[in-house]
Design an enzyme around this catalytic site. Sequence first.
Site, PDB file in Angstrom:
ATOM      1  N   CYS A   1      19.270  -7.158 -41.144  1.00 47.56           N
ATOM      2  CA  CYS A   1      20.968  -6.306 -41.732  1.00 47.56           C
ATOM      3  C   CYS A   1      21.237  -5.853 -43.229  1.00 47.56           C
ATOM      4  CB  CYS A   1      22.032  -7.530 -41.237  1.00 47.56           C
ATOM      5  SG  CYS A   1      23.691  -6.665 -41.674  1.00 47.56           S
TER       6      CYS A   1
ATOM      7  N   CYS B   1      22.861 -18.851 -32.356  1.00 50.22           N
ATOM      8  CA  CYS B   1      23.572 -18.049 -30.873  1.00 50.22           C
ATOM      9  C   CYS B   1      24.791 -18.815 -30.888  1.00 50.22           C
ATOM     10  CB  CYS B   1      22.362 -19.124 -30.295  1.00 50.22           C
ATOM     11  SG  CYS B   1      23.304 -19.305 -28.282  1.00 50.22           S
TER      12      CYS B   1
ATOM     13  N   CYS C   1      26.965 -10.144 -45.926  1.00 50.51           N
ATOM     14  CA  CYS C   1      27.711 -11.306 -45.996  1.00 50.51           C
ATOM     15  C   CYS C   1      27.699 -12.375 -46.040  1.00 50.51           C
ATOM     16  CB  CYS C   1      28.497 -11.047 -44.268  1.00 50.51           C
ATOM     17  SG  CYS C   1      28.760  -9.056 -43.653  1.00 50.51           S
TER      18      CYS C   1
ATOM     19  N   CYS D   1      26.705 -15.229 -43.494  1.00 48.45           N
ATOM     20  CA  CYS D   1      25.669 -14.628 -42.221  1.00 48.45           C
ATOM     21  C   CYS D   1      24.619 -14.675 -42.248  1.00 48.45           C
ATOM     22  CB  CYS D   1      26.219 -13.443 -41.491  1.00 48.45           C
ATOM     23  SG  CYS D   1      25.356 -12.626 -40.928  1.00 48.45           S
TER      24      CYS D   1
HETATM   25  N1  SAH Z   1      27.238  -6.441 -38.436  1.00 53.70           N
HETATM   26  C1  SAH Z   1      28.572  -6.348 -37.201  1.00 53.70           C
HETATM   27  C2  SAH Z   1      27.860  -6.779 -36.412  1.00 53.70           C
HETATM   28  C3  SAH Z   1      27.296  -8.445 -36.737  1.00 53.70           C
HETATM   29  S1  SAH Z   1      27.417 -10.259 -36.531  1.00 53.70           S
HETATM   30  C4  SAH Z   1      29.875  -7.412 -37.657  1.00 53.70           C
HETATM   31  O1  SAH Z   1      29.531  -7.420 -39.145  1.00 53.70           O
HETATM   32  O2  SAH Z   1      30.790  -8.032 -36.503  1.00 53.70           O
HETATM   33  C5  SAH Z   1      28.573 -10.692 -35.613  1.00 53.70           C
HETATM   34  C6  SAH Z   1      29.731 -11.771 -36.179  1.00 53.70           C
HETATM   35  O3  SAH Z   1      29.026 -13.172 -36.653  1.00 53.70           O
HETATM   36  C7  SAH Z   1      30.640 -10.961 -36.987  1.00 53.70           C
HETATM   37  O4  SAH Z   1      32.017 -10.558 -36.955  1.00 53.70           O
HETATM   38  C8  SAH Z   1      29.942 -11.868 -38.272  1.00 53.70           C
HETATM   39  O5  SAH Z   1      31.386 -12.121 -39.394  1.00 53.70           O
HETATM   40  C9  SAH Z   1      30.017 -13.074 -37.544  1.00 53.70           C
HETATM   41  N2  SAH Z   1      29.796 -14.189 -38.426  1.00 53.70           N
HETATM   42  C10 SAH Z   1      28.050 -13.857 -38.661  1.00 53.70           C
HETATM   43  N3  SAH Z   1      27.501 -14.568 -39.471  1.00 53.70           N
HETATM   44  C11 SAH Z   1      29.201 -16.077 -38.809  1.00 53.70           C
HETATM   45  C12 SAH Z   1      29.218 -17.569 -39.478  1.00 53.70           C
HETATM   46  N4  SAH Z   1      28.247 -18.210 -39.917  1.00 53.70           N
HETATM   47  N5  SAH Z   1      30.002 -18.064 -38.106  1.00 53.70           N
HETATM   48  C13 SAH Z   1      30.815 -17.264 -37.779  1.00 53.70           C
HETATM   49  N6  SAH Z   1      30.702 -16.409 -37.654  1.00 53.70           N
HETATM   50  C14 SAH Z   1      29.438 -15.465 -37.994  1.00 53.70           C
END
Ligand code: SAH
Length: 343
Positions: A110, A332, A114, A117
Amino acid sequence: MQDIKELSIEGLIAVLKEWGYPAFRASQIFGWIYKKGENSFSRMSNLPQVLREKLAGSFVSGTVKLREKFISDDGTEKFLFELNDKDLIEGVAIPAESRVTACISTQAGCKFSCRFCASGLLGFRRDLSAAEMIDEALIIKSHCRPKQFSHVVFMGSGEPLDNYENLIKAIRTINAPWGLGIGARRITVSTCGIIPGIEKLAQEGLQVELSVSLHAPDDKTRSALMPVNRKYPIRDLIACCRHYAARTNRQVTFEYVMIKGVNSDLQKALQLSTILKGFDCKVNLIPVNPVSEWGGEPPGKLETLLFRDALIKAGIRVTLRKPRGRDVGAACGQLRLRYEKKA
Ligand code: SAH
């Protein structure tokens, strides 16, 4: 060679016509692929042998391979897929009583970084093709029996709206009666907030669900968590979501990952209710799933409940997801948390 799943039924009919075959052959071919999960043209036994050979000489199907499957104690299944160039992506099957939601990836890696993430940590590798996204859904479908494969969420790795054309093509096939036949309202696109993508999606004439990863009610906090906010700040994003809801008649969901000391205090809850005032939307609160390369932790139970209750008091529809079973890998868990409610 082109994957046959890149074609719509009209596209396939046109190819067959050129080859001198009638249109019903297209329904037979897609019946094998989408209804029976058969990717080998040579096994499509109701087609003339010459046609099977011609198809095999012109198209491929099923380039995504299942490398491994992990089953969590709570029934969630995580799939590790291998692409034809050996890149790995993941998908998740989230079971509910009699149905299964497939959570699928749209990119390998990606670009959006973020902070919390895991997907961004690997950097961006490439966009997935529509056929690869459909393959993910088909593999998950083939593993869900006897449960019914009912929902698809584009919430795996990658940013769906950063791979727009392929995403829409995949959605159309997943939605089509000649394809996977999943209703548009059972398909969700999750985005970090790419405004032009949301605007385009609103114009498609598809009633797909939109989930927006908001994670903070003010630009300072959001930009620190999600660099994309510098380009598409909160005020513009919310306005765009209101437009999406009005145009598609779908309720937008805001995902809000709660991180201790960052975005989970009462003041943030009040700010959040202020920016969402008068917007008929939903908020999905998710205690952050810790990622080892980053120090963020979920807030305590009391703080989490106070936050939720402040939103409820402000008249906002809110759900709170509990982190569960991390036994099949953190990513997951992250994916599943988001989509338990859809299944
Ligand atoms: N790019 C898209 C879809 C992929 S991420 C988006 O940002 O929505 C899918 C979801 O997982 C998003 O809401 C993201 O913020 C969340 N996410 C990513 N890392 C996470 C974490 N460590 N704990 C909880 N949610 C997380």
